[in-house]
Design an enzyme around this catalytic site. Structure first.
Site, PDB file in Angstrom:
ATOM      1  N   GLU A 179      42.197 -27.388 -16.823  1.00  0.00           N
ATOM      2  CA  GLU A 179      40.774 -26.819 -16.582  1.00  0.00           C
ATOM      3  C   GLU A 179      39.860 -26.916 -17.729  1.00  0.00           C
ATOM      4  O   GLU A 179      38.613 -27.409 -17.729  1.00  0.00           O
ATOM      5  CB  GLU A 179      40.869 -25.310 -16.421  1.00  0.00           C
ATOM      6  CG  GLU A 179      41.324 -25.158 -14.820  1.00  0.00           C
ATOM      7  CD  GLU A 179      41.850 -23.725 -14.583  1.00  0.00           C
ATOM      8  OE1 GLU A 179      41.669 -23.203 -13.305  1.00  0.00           O
ATOM      9  OE2 GLU A 179      42.525 -23.080 -15.500  1.00  0.00           O
TER      10      GLU A 179
ATOM     11  N   ASN B  14      19.203  -2.884 -13.541  1.00  0.00           N
ATOM     12  CA  ASN B  14      20.234  -2.547 -12.612  1.00  0.00           C
ATOM     13  C   ASN B  14      19.931  -1.569 -11.371  1.00  0.00           C
ATOM     14  O   ASN B  14      21.082  -1.019 -10.830  1.00  0.00           O
ATOM     15  CB  ASN B  14      21.452  -2.375 -13.263  1.00  0.00           C
ATOM     16  CG  ASN B  14      22.113  -3.640 -13.850  1.00  0.00           C
ATOM     17  OD1 ASN B  14      22.542  -4.643 -13.000  1.00  0.00           O
ATOM     18  ND2 ASN B  14      22.169  -3.692 -15.110  1.00  0.00           N
TER      19      ASN B  14
ATOM     20  N   PHE C 123       0.926   3.440  -2.967  1.00  0.00           N
ATOM     21  CA  PHE C 123      -0.318   2.942  -3.750  1.00  0.00           C
ATOM     22  C   PHE C 123      -1.500   3.749  -3.565  1.00  0.00           C
ATOM     23  O   PHE C 123      -2.069   3.838  -2.481  1.00  0.00           O
ATOM     24  CB  PHE C 123      -0.538   1.679  -3.683  1.00  0.00           C
ATOM     25  CG  PHE C 123      -1.665   0.800  -4.345  1.00  0.00           C
ATOM     26  CD1 PHE C 123      -1.435   0.453  -5.788  1.00  0.00           C
ATOM     27  CD2 PHE C 123      -2.779   0.498  -3.847  1.00  0.00           C
ATOM     28  CE1 PHE C 123      -2.541  -0.036  -6.645  1.00  0.00           C
ATOM     29  CE2 PHE C 123      -3.972  -0.021  -4.470  1.00  0.00           C
ATOM     30  CZ  PHE C 123      -4.066  -0.227  -5.561  1.00  0.00           C
TER      31      PHE C 123
ATOM     32  N   ASP D 156      26.480  -6.561 -21.502  1.00  0.00           N
ATOM     33  CA  ASP D 156      26.552  -5.153 -21.502  1.00  0.00           C
ATOM     34  C   ASP D 156      27.825  -4.362 -22.412  1.00  0.00           C
ATOM     35  O   ASP D 156      28.919  -5.090 -22.155  1.00  0.00           O
ATOM     36  CB  ASP D 156      26.680  -4.898 -19.976  1.00  0.00           C
ATOM     37  CG  ASP D 156      26.191  -3.310 -19.901  1.00  0.00           C
ATOM     38  OD1 ASP D 156      26.277  -2.467 -20.928  1.00  0.00           O
ATOM     39  OD2 ASP D 156      26.249  -2.913 -18.853  1.00  0.00           O
TER      40      ASP D 156
ATOM     41  N   GLU E 150       0.748  -1.201  -0.030  1.00  0.00           N
ATOM     42  CA  GLU E 150       0.019  -0.116   0.075  1.00  0.00           C
ATOM     43  C   GLU E 150       0.989   1.258   0.092  1.00  0.00           C
ATOM     44  O   GLU E 150       0.370   2.211  -0.139  1.00  0.00           O
ATOM     45  CB  GLU E 150      -0.899   0.084   1.235  1.00  0.00           C
ATOM     46  CG  GLU E 150      -0.483   0.070   2.464  1.00  0.00           C
ATOM     47  CD  GLU E 150      -0.544  -1.541   3.037  1.00  0.00           C
ATOM     48  OE1 GLU E 150       0.062  -2.272   2.668  1.00  0.00           O
ATOM     49  OE2 GLU E 150      -0.939  -1.419   4.220  1.00  0.00           O
TER      50      GLU E 150
ATOM     51  N   GLY F 297      20.330  -7.037 -11.825  1.00  0.00           N
ATOM     52  CA  GLY F 297      21.646  -6.683 -10.987  1.00  0.00           C
ATOM     53  C   GLY F 297      21.734  -8.105 -10.378  1.00  0.00           C
ATOM     54  O   GLY F 297      21.815  -8.072  -8.948  1.00  0.00           O
TER      55      GLY F 297
ATOM     56  N   LYS G  80      19.068 -11.697 -22.735  1.00  0.00           N
ATOM     57  CA  LYS G  80      19.136 -11.517 -21.162  1.00  0.00           C
ATOM     58  C   LYS G  80      18.747 -10.098 -21.121  1.00  0.00           C
ATOM     59  O   LYS G  80      19.431  -9.214 -21.470  1.00  0.00           O
ATOM     60  CB  LYS G  80      20.655 -11.529 -20.880  1.00  0.00           C
ATOM     61  CG  LYS G  80      20.877 -11.542 -19.366  1.00  0.00           C
ATOM     62  CD  LYS G  80      22.342 -11.643 -18.967  1.00  0.00           C
ATOM     63  CE  LYS G  80      22.848 -11.218 -17.648  1.00  0.00           C
ATOM     64  NZ  LYS G  80      24.241 -11.271 -17.431  1.00  0.00           N
ATOM     65  N   TRP G  81      17.771  -9.939 -20.143  1.00  0.00           N
ATOM     66  CA  TRP G  81      16.808  -8.646 -20.086  1.00  0.00           C
ATOM     67  C   TRP G  81      17.205  -8.392 -18.461  1.00  0.00           C
ATOM     68  O   TRP G  81      16.780  -9.280 -17.589  1.00  0.00           O
ATOM     69  CB  TRP G  81      15.270  -9.074 -20.035  1.00  0.00           C
ATOM     70  CG  TRP G  81      14.501  -7.806 -19.668  1.00  0.00           C
ATOM     71  CD1 TRP G  81      14.812  -7.110 -18.364  1.00  0.00           C
ATOM     72  CD2 TRP G  81      13.444  -7.475 -20.188  1.00  0.00           C
ATOM     73  NE1 TRP G  81      13.559  -6.105 -18.515  1.00  0.00           N
ATOM     74  CE2 TRP G  81      12.698  -6.420 -19.405  1.00  0.00           C
ATOM     75  CE3 TRP G  81      12.425  -7.831 -21.246  1.00  0.00           C
ATOM     76  CZ2 TRP G  81      11.582  -5.838 -19.803  1.00  0.00           C
ATOM     77  CZ3 TRP G  81      11.268  -7.283 -21.554  1.00  0.00           C
ATOM     78  CH2 TRP G  81      10.728  -6.287 -20.587  1.00  0.00           C
ATOM     79  N   ASP G  82      18.003  -7.258 -18.491  1.00  0.00           N
ATOM     80  CA  ASP G  82      18.767  -6.881 -17.058  1.00  0.00           C
ATOM     81  C   ASP G  82      17.778  -5.833 -16.696  1.00  0.00           C
ATOM     82  O   ASP G  82      17.241  -4.970 -17.344  1.00  0.00           O
ATOM     83  CB  ASP G  82      20.021  -6.664 -17.147  1.00  0.00           C
ATOM     84  CG  ASP G  82      20.877  -6.775 -15.946  1.00  0.00           C
ATOM     85  OD1 ASP G  82      20.304  -6.796 -14.926  1.00  0.00           O
ATOM     86  OD2 ASP G  82      22.383  -6.571 -16.178  1.00  0.00           O
TER      87      ASP G  82
ATOM     88  N   ASP H 235      11.334 -13.748  -9.432  1.00  0.00           N
ATOM     89  CA  ASP H 235       9.885 -13.862  -8.833  1.00  0.00           C
ATOM     90  C   ASP H 235       9.032 -14.782  -9.903  1.00  0.00           C
ATOM     91  O   ASP H 235       9.656 -14.735 -11.099  1.00  0.00           O
ATOM     92  CB  ASP H 235       9.263 -12.804  -8.465  1.00  0.00           C
ATOM     93  CG  ASP H 235       9.037 -11.701  -9.492  1.00  0.00           C
ATOM     94  OD1 ASP H 235       8.452 -11.828 -10.548  1.00  0.00           O
ATOM     95  OD2 ASP H 235       9.751 -10.755  -9.531  1.00  0.00           O
TER      96      ASP H 235
HETATM   97  C1  DGJ Z   1      24.130  -6.893 -13.772  1.00  0.00           C
HETATM   98  C2  DGJ Z   1      23.745  -8.459 -14.109  1.00  0.00           C
HETATM   99  O1  DGJ Z   1      23.694  -9.216 -13.174  1.00  0.00           O
HETATM  100  C3  DGJ Z   1      25.243  -8.852 -14.880  1.00  0.00           C
HETATM  101  O2  DGJ Z   1      25.244 -10.345 -14.974  1.00  0.00           O
HETATM  102  C4  DGJ Z   1      25.875  -8.238 -16.010  1.00  0.00           C
HETATM  103  O3  DGJ Z   1      24.769  -8.417 -16.963  1.00  0.00           O
HETATM  104  C5  DGJ Z   1      25.827  -6.625 -15.578  1.00  0.00           C
HETATM  105  N1  DGJ Z   1      24.374  -6.129 -14.826  1.00  0.00           N
HETATM  106  C6  DGJ Z   1      25.889  -5.935 -16.687  1.00  0.00           C
HETATM  107  O4  DGJ Z   1      25.798  -4.596 -16.542  1.00  0.00           O
END
Ligand code: DGJ
Length: 726
Positions: A606, A474, A274, A361, A271, A520, A470-472, A526
């Site tokens: 390795e 931050n 909101f 990135d 709330e 980040g 990959k959709w970030d 979720d």
């Molecule tokens: C945060 C992500 O968790 C990292 O894996 C990386 O993609 C950086 N951002 C890039 O800015």
């Protein structure tokens, strides 16, 4: 299965029963949630016990209070329910009094399709109960969806303005559950950046305990999940209840022990920040919550949630699809790369058996640090000579797929986009915005902004051969303010609706692209995001020891296949810790595995280990996608041990990793079939019964060592002449 009779509502799943009834005064009361119980037995009980607890007359002027009666929803600002309410609805004159009573109900053989919010899908049955306010033209519909294949009930509420004047919703929770007196504890997953979803269990006292995020996203700090543990509930014994919000924005889950020692747990949109104006003849739909009951401890609760998320949340097109084994260049290069550097990683990846290269990135605008260019989603040709094509060609020639990073919700002040559209960043003129990680947040409450980003991202995806995104995201939101909105109280919820809108549009437009969520690390891990993205980058902390804890905590309510887990360099960039590559590979195998380091810098030994890890992973990836997880030894208290068992109990994958100088040498396994014979790593034979009662003898292991074993049903040649093999 849902049965209704004389306004008694009986919901029955695989292993649980949930019941409620309308009392003589028309109030919807909670009757029971727990172990499965026969319909007739429960009817008798409700008629004999529950109904007799109440005043028999319909006279509401009697001196009686709803405070002591278990409610299905806290919507009685009249007749004294003094618990935290589930909704607060303000009329034009400021009045908030309300008294919602049963009006009607219906049962449908389907789940509810909520267009703008992530929601449970697949086969299910839904009971909808409509309550009507005595004092206003408001209705609340409580929805309960049940499934045959998991012990989860999905609930939400629809708030309907059926009148002729606008009202204001000041609080809109999704569910409320009143449980009888017992000793209750609360399990929550708290954390921070690089240390997400750490399980913590505390007793619940006589006050309101609130788990929440007001950061504009579900957050690193508190996951939108809670479990109520009853009496002596532990990993494998005792009763517990889970509540997992299918929502990625500001949320709250509250647990309150009242003066009768009873518990009310409820939750939904926070709330704070909101306030929602609801025009006449308009509805407001709250996010769904997935409630889960287990009579056999937290372990079973986790397995039910894993089945639910795989069966009813993640898009069925991807859920059981083998995950790409990626190498991501972030920790290998950060912003400092050019074609040649990336080519060398791609070439090496191909030799090692990796199938996808993900460019993180730094590939767009003038982005050579985190200070610029977010929003400028066009390739930096100075840095990447030949553009993305040079990279996708290199991948293709090596038999690799290509993936790419975006941060669609962010904007840098040093960007072409900001120069043209400074007003697209959220915030108020004259108020200095917070600039976490040197960036601002785009106003995703605006359709024009979201559509622009859709087009920009789409162009890159259309013009290049890209199979993975990959959709970030931050940073947290700190200015809950849009220059376009007249009521800022709607900002936080509208923002996340904008995120969902874009995620839906992009994933629909590019069904062959595999999307990974990220914020980040695991700041928005979720069930809401899992609806769009089948897996999420679990944490920016890639240290194997820390990952044991993070992945252990995440597994409380998310399937292993949703966790993206990478092997990174040594010493680890976040902790400086030195660990063997075997340990890093083994811990990363407990999820959607991949690599996050400069492969060219690995020694020959390795590299051999990486090849082996990939070959081994390909033998167990089915288990990671579909199996049941059993947690055996808790890394917060000692060594780490987990195993995954196939649904038919014929195969298992066992992982043990030491945190102590010397490990204990016998560990009892779980989840096997006691009557079956199993071979362990192809060279020892045990009965399932012995493995679960006596335990598996382990070799003596030093600190930070690990053991991964395949366990397989042994079928004697005399039965069908075949052995079951990995
Ligand atoms: C945060 C992500 O968790 C990292 O894996 C990386 O993609 C950086 N951002 C890039 O800015």
């Amino acid at each position: 299965m849902i049965k209704t009779q004389n306004k008694i509502f009986y919901i029955c799943g695989k292993n649980y029963t949930y019941a409620m009834y309308v009392n003589d005064m028309g109030f919807l009361q909670h009757a029971y949630y727990g172990k499965k119980i026969n319909h007739n037995d429960l009817l008798l009980y409700i008629n004999e016990v529950c109904k007799k607890l109440e005043p028999l007359k319909e006279d509401l002027n009697l001196d009686f209070s709803l405070d002591s009666m278990p409610s299905e929803f806290g919507c009685f600002f009249n007749h004294g329910d003094y618990h935290e309410p589930s909704v607060i609805i303000e009329q034009l004159d400021g009045a908030t009094m309300c008294r919602y009573r049963y009006f009607s109900h219906e049962v449908k053989d389907e789940v509810i399709d909520i267009a703008e919010l992530p929601h449970a899908r697949g086969c299910g049955q839904t009971l909808s109960i409509t309550l009507k306010d005595d004092f206003s033209d408001m209705e609340i519909v409580l929805n309960y969806t049940v499934f045959d294949d998991c012990d989860v009930i999905v609930r939400n509420a629809e708030i309907k303005n059926v009148g002729h004047t606008a009202i204001v919703i000041k609080k809109a929770f999704s569910f409320c559950l009143d449980l009888p007196k017992a000793e209750y504890k609360l399990l929550r997953l708290h954390g921070r950046w690089a240390g997400e979803r750490i399980p913590e269990i505390t007793p619940i006292g006589h006050a309101v305990t609130k788990l929440q995020s007001i950061r504009g996203q579900s957050s690193h700090q508190m996951n939108p999940f809670a479990a109520i543990l009853k009496d002596d509930c532990g990993e494998d014994v005792g009763e517990c209840y889970g509540a997992q919000l299918i929502y990625s924005g500001n949320f709250a889950i509250t647990a309150e022990i009242d003066y009768n020692d009873r518990l009310r747990i409820q939750g939904g949109i926070n709330e704070c920040h909101f306030e929602w104006e609801l025009d006449p003849q308009v509805n407001f739909v709250t996010p769904q919550v997935a409630l889960c009951y287990s009579a056999t401890g937290i372990g079973q609760l986790s397995r039910e949630y894993a089945d639910f998320i795989r069966g009813h949340i993640v898009n069925s097109q991807y859920v059981y699809k083998k995950r790409p084994i990626v190498v991501n260049n972030w920790e290998a290069t950060y912003f400092d790369f050019d074609n040649e550097r990336l080519f060398s990683i791609i070439d090496e990846a191909a030799k090692l058996g990796i199938d996808t290269f993900v460019l993180d990135d730094g590939w767009f605008g003038k982005r050579n640090s985190d200070a610029t260019s977010l929003g400028d989603w066009f390739v930096n040709n100075e840095k990447l000579n030949g553009g993305l094509k040079a990279l996708t060609d290199r991948c293709k020639n090596n038999g690799l797929n290509f993936g790419i990073w975006f941060e669609p919700e962010a904007i840098s002040e040093y960007s072409d986009l900001y120069r043209v559209h400074p007003d697209w960043a959220i915030g108020k003129e004259g108020v200095e915005p917070a600039r976490w990680r040197n960036q601002l947040v785009l106003d995703f409450t605006r359709k024009d902004v979201v559509d622009y980003i859709f087009n920009a991202v789409s162009k890159i995806l259309k013009d290049n051969e890209i199979s993975y995104v990959k959709w970030d995201f931050n940073r947290n939101i700190s200015e809950f303010y849009s220059r376009r909105l007249t009521n800022q109280g709607g900002f936080a919820h509208r923002y996340i609706l904008g995120v969902y809108y874009l995620a839906e549009k992009l994933t629909k437009e590019f069904p062959d692209v595999f999307f990974e969520g990220c914020a980040g690390g695991g700041g928005r891990f979720d069930t809401g995001m899992l609806y769009y993205f089948p897996q999420i980058w679990t944490s920016d902390n890639t240290d194997a020891i820390e990952r044991m804890k993070i992945q252990w905590g995440t597994s409380m309510c998310y399937p292993l296949s949703s966790m993206s887990c990478h092997v990174s360099a040594c010493p680890n960039h976040q902790t400086g810790r030195v660990t063997p590559i075997e340990l890093r590979g083994t811990i990363a195998s407990l999820g959607a595995t991949g690599y996050e380091l400069d492969l060219t810098k690995l020694s020959d030994l390795e590299k051999l280990s990486v090849k082996q890890q990939i070959a081994n992973y390909k033998k167990i990836d089915e288990l990671i996608l579909k199996g049941d997880l059993f947690r055996l030894s808790d890394p917060f208290y000692g060594d780490f041990c987990e195993m995954i068992v196939s649904k038919d109990k014929r195969k298992a994958y066992f992982v043990y990793a030491t945190r102590n100088e010397r490990s204990k040498n016998v560990i009892r396994l779980k989840g096997l079939d006691a009557s079956k014979l199993y071979t362990v790593n192809d060279n020892m034979t045990f009965s399932g019964h012995a493995l679960m009662c006596v335990g598996l003898p382990l070799p003596v292991m030093d600190k930070n060592m690990c053991l991964s074993l395949t366990i397989c049903e042994k079928i004697s040649k005399s039965t069908d002449g075949a052995r079951y093999e990995f």
